[in-house]
Design a protein around this motif. Structure first.
Motif, mmCIF file in Angstrom:
data_model
loop_
_atom_site.group_PDB
_atom_site.id
_atom_site.type_symbol
_atom_site.label_atom_id
_atom_site.label_comp_id
_atom_site.label_asym_id
_atom_site.label_seq_id
_atom_site.Cartn_x
_atom_site.Cartn_y
_atom_site.Cartn_z
ATOM 1 N N ALA A 259 0.961 -1.201 -0.018
ATOM 2 C CA ALA A 259 -0.193 -0.148 -0.040
ATOM 3 C C ALA A 259 0.948 1.226 -0.046
ATOM 4 O O ALA A 259 0.674 2.293 -0.574
ATOM 5 C CB ALA A 259 -1.003 0.073 1.408
ATOM 6 N N ALA A 260 1.930 1.156 0.536
ATOM 7 C CA ALA A 260 2.922 2.355 0.883
ATOM 8 C C ALA A 260 3.314 2.649 -0.721
ATOM 9 O O ALA A 260 3.742 3.661 -0.914
ATOM 10 C CB ALA A 260 3.903 2.198 1.829
ATOM 11 N N GLU A 261 3.956 1.500 -1.318
ATOM 12 C CA GLU A 261 4.500 1.714 -2.365
ATOM 13 C C GLU A 261 3.614 2.444 -3.555
ATOM 14 O O GLU A 261 3.637 3.198 -4.457
ATOM 15 C CB GLU A 261 5.009 0.330 -3.108
ATOM 16 C CG GLU A 261 6.328 -0.211 -2.366
ATOM 17 C CD GLU A 261 7.345 0.919 -2.632
ATOM 18 O OE1 GLU A 261 7.567 1.232 -3.684
ATOM 19 O OE2 GLU A 261 7.879 1.155 -1.298
ATOM 20 N N TRP A 262 2.143 1.888 -3.476
ATOM 21 C CA TRP A 262 1.115 2.319 -4.251
ATOM 22 C C TRP A 262 0.714 3.845 -4.046
ATOM 23 O O TRP A 262 0.676 4.704 -4.931
ATOM 24 C CB TRP A 262 -0.208 1.752 -4.169
ATOM 25 C CG TRP A 262 -0.525 0.422 -4.896
ATOM 26 C CD1 TRP A 262 -0.831 -0.736 -4.668
ATOM 27 C CD2 TRP A 262 -0.983 0.546 -6.350
ATOM 28 N NE1 TRP A 262 -1.296 -1.428 -5.838
ATOM 29 C CE2 TRP A 262 -1.330 -0.677 -6.602
ATOM 30 C CE3 TRP A 262 -1.144 1.866 -7.056
ATOM 31 C CZ2 TRP A 262 -1.817 -0.862 -8.209
ATOM 32 C CZ3 TRP A 262 -1.373 1.367 -8.495
ATOM 33 C CH2 TRP A 262 -1.661 0.177 -8.757
ATOM 34 N N LYS A 263 0.751 4.235 -2.578
ATOM 35 C CA LYS A 263 0.726 5.727 -2.411
ATOM 36 C C LYS A 263 1.757 6.451 -2.953
ATOM 37 O O LYS A 263 1.581 7.496 -3.508
ATOM 38 C CB LYS A 263 0.549 5.747 -0.726
ATOM 39 C CG LYS A 263 -0.822 5.188 -0.152
ATOM 40 C CD LYS A 263 -0.664 5.314 1.280
ATOM 41 C CE LYS A 263 -1.787 4.688 1.797
ATOM 42 N NZ LYS A 263 -1.878 4.619 3.519
ATOM 43 N N LYS A 264 2.843 5.979 -2.863
ATOM 44 C CA LYS A 264 3.974 6.706 -3.295
ATOM 45 C C LYS A 264 3.890 6.937 -4.910
ATOM 46 O O LYS A 264 4.213 7.885 -5.572
ATOM 47 C CB LYS A 264 5.533 6.022 -3.304
ATOM 48 C CG LYS A 264 5.842 6.212 -1.822
ATOM 49 C CD LYS A 264 7.411 5.995 -1.581
ATOM 50 C CE LYS A 264 7.680 4.416 -1.761
ATOM 51 N NZ LYS A 264 8.891 4.098 -1.727
ATOM 52 N N ALA A 265 3.583 5.833 -5.673
ATOM 53 C CA ALA A 265 3.320 5.964 -7.027
ATOM 54 C C ALA A 265 2.131 6.840 -7.652
ATOM 55 O O ALA A 265 2.244 7.455 -8.452
ATOM 56 C CB ALA A 265 3.037 4.464 -7.668
#
Length: 267
Positions: A259-265
């Protein structure tokens, strides 16, 4: 995960390693193997797992005495060469958990002369499948209550993360994604619209053209099987997804990290 053929030399090495087992058990073993013993005083089963992924499922199911054979640094479990201490750990186990793409697991059990129950595990971080696998393992371990409690936590965590990611959708619309076949669960976590999949083999020129034509906003890349930039000319943001939990065997952290990677992207 993809099936990988294990060289006969590795399997042969396991049989050879079995000869060292009496010496190991006679002197107390070595490494993590020395900490395991049949008949855990907690009443919980002694579990040996091939990787942290199986280990996280076992922990979620209620197991407490868990030994992981393959170091986290080894992304492809079939590439690992087992050590004599691994055989010593297996010899003391009640259960040995492995995935079907790790064909040497049965040989480990055979070489160590273990009477442990060999359990094939479905490694898939799709929340429904992961939850079902944890409940199944809890039934095998006799820890059904702990497994059910963890599944409730998983359901709550996934609902929370899905809500946060939907709120972060660019323009308020579900993003179009191309995903590696073993990271499709992360697309579902974000509520993204999957317009194409690839892998586990590298993308062919024909696939490259076809997937690029779908104009995805994001490409989900399997960090454990990455081949670099998947669609270099598509203008899509590539997001690395990690499937394996860390040494703490916390499977919920895998969802939080994705989820953290998604939010950054998407940010």
């Amino acid at each position: 995960m993809a099936r990988t053929r294990v060289p006969h030399t590795r399997i042969a090495s396991l049989v050879a390693l079995s000869a060292a087992l009496p010496l190991l058990t006679g002197c107390g073993g070595e490494d993590a193997a020395s900490s395991t013993s049949n008949g855990s005083t907690s009443g919980k089963p002694v579990v040996v797992v091939t990787t942290t992924w199986e280990g996280a499922l076992a922990k979620a199911a209620g197991a407490e005495d868990i030994t992981v054979i393959v170091p986290q640094s080894v992304h492809h479990a079939p590439d690992y060469d087992p050590k004599p201490s691994d055989l010593a750990a297996v010899a003391k186990a009640d259960f040995v958990l492995y995935a079907p793409f790790e064909p040497y697991a049965a040989k480990i059990k055979e070489a160590a002369g273990s009477k442990a129950k060999l359990v094939e595990v479905n490694l898939d971080n799709d929340p429904a499948k992961a939850g079902a696998e944890v409940v199944r393992l809890g039934g095998l371990f006799g820890t059904e209550a702990a497994a059910t409690q963890w599944k409730t936590r998983l359901d709550g965590e996934v609902t929370k993360l899905n809500g946060e990611l939907r709120a972060a959708w660019p323009g308020g619309k579900s993003p179009a994604v191309v995903t590696q076949v073993f990271t499709a669960w992360a697309a579902g976590l974000a509520g993204a619209t999957t317009v194409g999949t690839y892998g586990p083999e590298p993308v062919t020129p024909a696939q490259l053209a076809s997937l690029s034509a779908k104009k995805p906003a994001f490409v989900l890349d399997n960090a454990h099987m990455s081949t670099g930039t998947v669609l270099p000319d598509a203008g899509a943001e590539q997001v690395a997804i990690v499937n394996y939990p860390g040494e703490d065997l916390d499977l919920l952290a895998v969802y939080r990290d994705a989820a953290a990677e998604w939010k950054k992207a998407m940010g």
